[in-house]
Design an enzyme around this catalytic site. Structure first.
Site, PDB file in Angstrom:
ATOM      1  N   LYS A 212      40.730  27.620  61.227  1.00  0.00           N
ATOM      2  CA  LYS A 212      41.896  28.476  60.930  1.00  0.00           C
ATOM      3  C   LYS A 212      42.234  29.329  62.160  1.00  0.00           C
ATOM      4  O   LYS A 212      43.402  29.467  62.529  1.00  0.00           O
ATOM      5  CB  LYS A 212      41.608  29.358  59.702  1.00  0.00           C
ATOM      6  CG  LYS A 212      41.592  28.559  58.402  1.00  0.00           C
ATOM      7  CD  LYS A 212      41.074  29.344  57.200  1.00  0.00           C
ATOM      8  CE  LYS A 212      40.998  28.439  55.969  1.00  0.00           C
ATOM      9  NZ  LYS A 212      40.477  29.099  54.756  1.00  0.00           N
TER      10      LYS A 212
ATOM     11  N   GLN B 140      37.136  34.242  53.250  1.00  0.00           N
ATOM     12  CA  GLN B 140      36.716  32.867  52.972  1.00  0.00           C
ATOM     13  C   GLN B 140      35.774  32.836  51.766  1.00  0.00           C
ATOM     14  O   GLN B 140      34.832  33.617  51.678  1.00  0.00           O
ATOM     15  CB  GLN B 140      36.025  32.275  54.217  1.00  0.00           C
ATOM     16  CG  GLN B 140      35.709  30.788  54.109  1.00  0.00           C
ATOM     17  CD  GLN B 140      36.944  29.897  54.033  1.00  0.00           C
ATOM     18  OE1 GLN B 140      38.009  30.231  54.518  1.00  0.00           O
ATOM     19  NE2 GLN B 140      36.797  28.745  53.394  1.00  0.00           N
TER      20      GLN B 140
ATOM     21  N   ASP C  77      46.487  33.805  51.164  1.00  0.00           N
ATOM     22  CA  ASP C  77      45.840  32.753  50.365  1.00  0.00           C
ATOM     23  C   ASP C  77      46.529  32.582  49.006  1.00  0.00           C
ATOM     24  O   ASP C  77      46.315  31.584  48.324  1.00  0.00           O
ATOM     25  CB  ASP C  77      44.369  33.127  50.095  1.00  0.00           C
ATOM     26  CG  ASP C  77      43.388  32.371  50.978  1.00  0.00           C
ATOM     27  OD1 ASP C  77      43.730  31.263  51.428  1.00  0.00           O
ATOM     28  OD2 ASP C  77      42.274  32.889  51.187  1.00  0.00           O
TER      29      ASP C  77
HETATM   30  N1  GUN Z   1      37.384  28.209  50.168  1.00  0.00           N
HETATM   31  C1  GUN Z   1      37.827  26.975  49.878  1.00  0.00           C
HETATM   32  N2  GUN Z   1      39.169  26.913  50.015  1.00  0.00           N
HETATM   33  C2  GUN Z   1      39.577  28.147  50.384  1.00  0.00           C
HETATM   34  C3  GUN Z   1      40.851  28.700  50.687  1.00  0.00           C
HETATM   35  O1  GUN Z   1      41.903  28.059  50.607  1.00  0.00           O
HETATM   36  N3  GUN Z   1      40.850  30.001  51.050  1.00  0.00           N
HETATM   37  C4  GUN Z   1      39.721  30.741  51.121  1.00  0.00           C
HETATM   38  N4  GUN Z   1      39.824  32.016  51.473  1.00  0.00           N
HETATM   39  N5  GUN Z   1      38.521  30.258  50.841  1.00  0.00           N
HETATM   40  C5  GUN Z   1      38.458  28.965  50.478  1.00  0.00           C
END
Ligand code: GUN
Length: 291
Positions: free
Chosen positions: A52, A96, A119
């Site tokens: 990311k 995350q 998100d």
């Molecule tokens: N863990 C798995 N997918 C995601 C996501 O799209 N965002 C976040 N913050 N954690 C995740």
């Protein structure tokens, strides 16, 4: 059979974002700044977060990685979130998931200011999504809709079977695909671990979104000819023949299912890269909302 190539499509989206950023710069507007909070050192989470941050560099965003020890208290994490909420330079941030067991995910999600929740996990944004109001759509379902749109895979009037009811993928995906919207208007069946006779249901599907997290669960005998397959699964499976000692497996048994499918996403290189591209799109939107 056509591969729904998420890698190429996400690169196109990143190019579009790069152009938008060059234009913002020329106009003297703010450059988007995304922060990512990583708690602990889970291998997959570290890979995702690094990816990311790297993608931010690629499109000209600013990024900040906040790394916290797995033993951090919930209170300290909530304080870090408060700091990000009030930092005017941060347009959006993510925490995350999954978090260590002693931390309540829901409390953390609710602490993120909805305007910075790129998100799309905050209940306010989930509620807006469910009502088809403008908001941050969570990145995985948003990426799937975008992939369908760019490949012009029609969903209107189709029977879509979603496997898995997670808050991040299965639930929002089933809501979005049923809505009155482009690449919606589907008849959706949401299935999960308590569903009886799953195979009877998947055999009726024009499109299947597999998001249950069991490697190679969906096999060729469970799908009909011409089905569209979206494979959201990405699990590390031990494989001593690989340099890293594992391979990445989707929820779909690619070899048998791809023989019957009209469209299918590969793993890796399907839904995964799209998720990151849509997170960038949401971050750009968060920044534009402040213009
Ligand atoms: N863990 C798995 N997918 C995601 C996501 O799209 N965002 C976040 N913050 N954690 C995740």
């Amino acid at each position: 059979m056509t591969l729904l190539d998420g890698k190429t499509t996400s690169n196109q989206i990143k190019d579009e974002i790069t152009e938008a950023i060059a234009k913002r710069k020329a106009e003297g507007k703010k450059i988007p700044h995304l922060a990512a909070v990583l708690v602990g050192s889970d291998g997959a989470s570290m890979t995702y977060v690094n990816s990311k941050v790297k993608s931010c560099e690629r499109v000209g965003f600013r990024s900040t990685l906040v790394k916290l020890d797995a033993s951090i208290t919930e209170e300290t994490l909530l304080n870090e979130i408060k700091k990000l909420n009030t930092d005017d330079d941060i347009d959006g941030f993510i925490v995350q998931l999954p978090l260590p067991k002693h931390i309540d995910d829901q409390k953390v999600i609710m602490a993120v200011h909805p305007d910075k929740d790129v998100d799309g996990f905050h209940p306010m944004n989930v509620g807006k999504m469910a009502l088809n109001l403008p908001t941050f759509l969570s990145a995985t379902p948003y990426g799937i809709l975008e992939l369908l749109e760019r490949y012009k895979v029609e969903t209107s009037g189709k029977h879509v079977v979603v496997i898995g009811r997670s808050h991040i993928v299965g639930e929002p995906m089933s809501i979005l695909l049923a809505q009155k919207r482009r690449y919606g208007n589907a008849t959706v069946t949401l299935t999960h671990s308590r569903t009886k006779n799953l195979k009877e249901i998947t055999l009726q599907a024009d499109m299947i979104v597999a998001a249950l997290g069991i490697p190679e669960f969906l096999t060729g005998d469970m799908v009909k000819e011409g089905v569209v397959i979206i494979d959201v699964g990405i699990t590390r499976v031990d494989d001593p023949s690989k340099p890293r000692g594992y391979r990445l497996a989707g929820d779909v048994h690619f070899e048998s299912v791809s023989k019957k499918a009209s469209y299918i996403t590969p793993v890796p290189g399907g839904v995964g890269p799209m998720t990151i591209a849509m997170l960038l799109k949401n971050t750009l939107l968060a920044c534009e909302n402040k213009d």
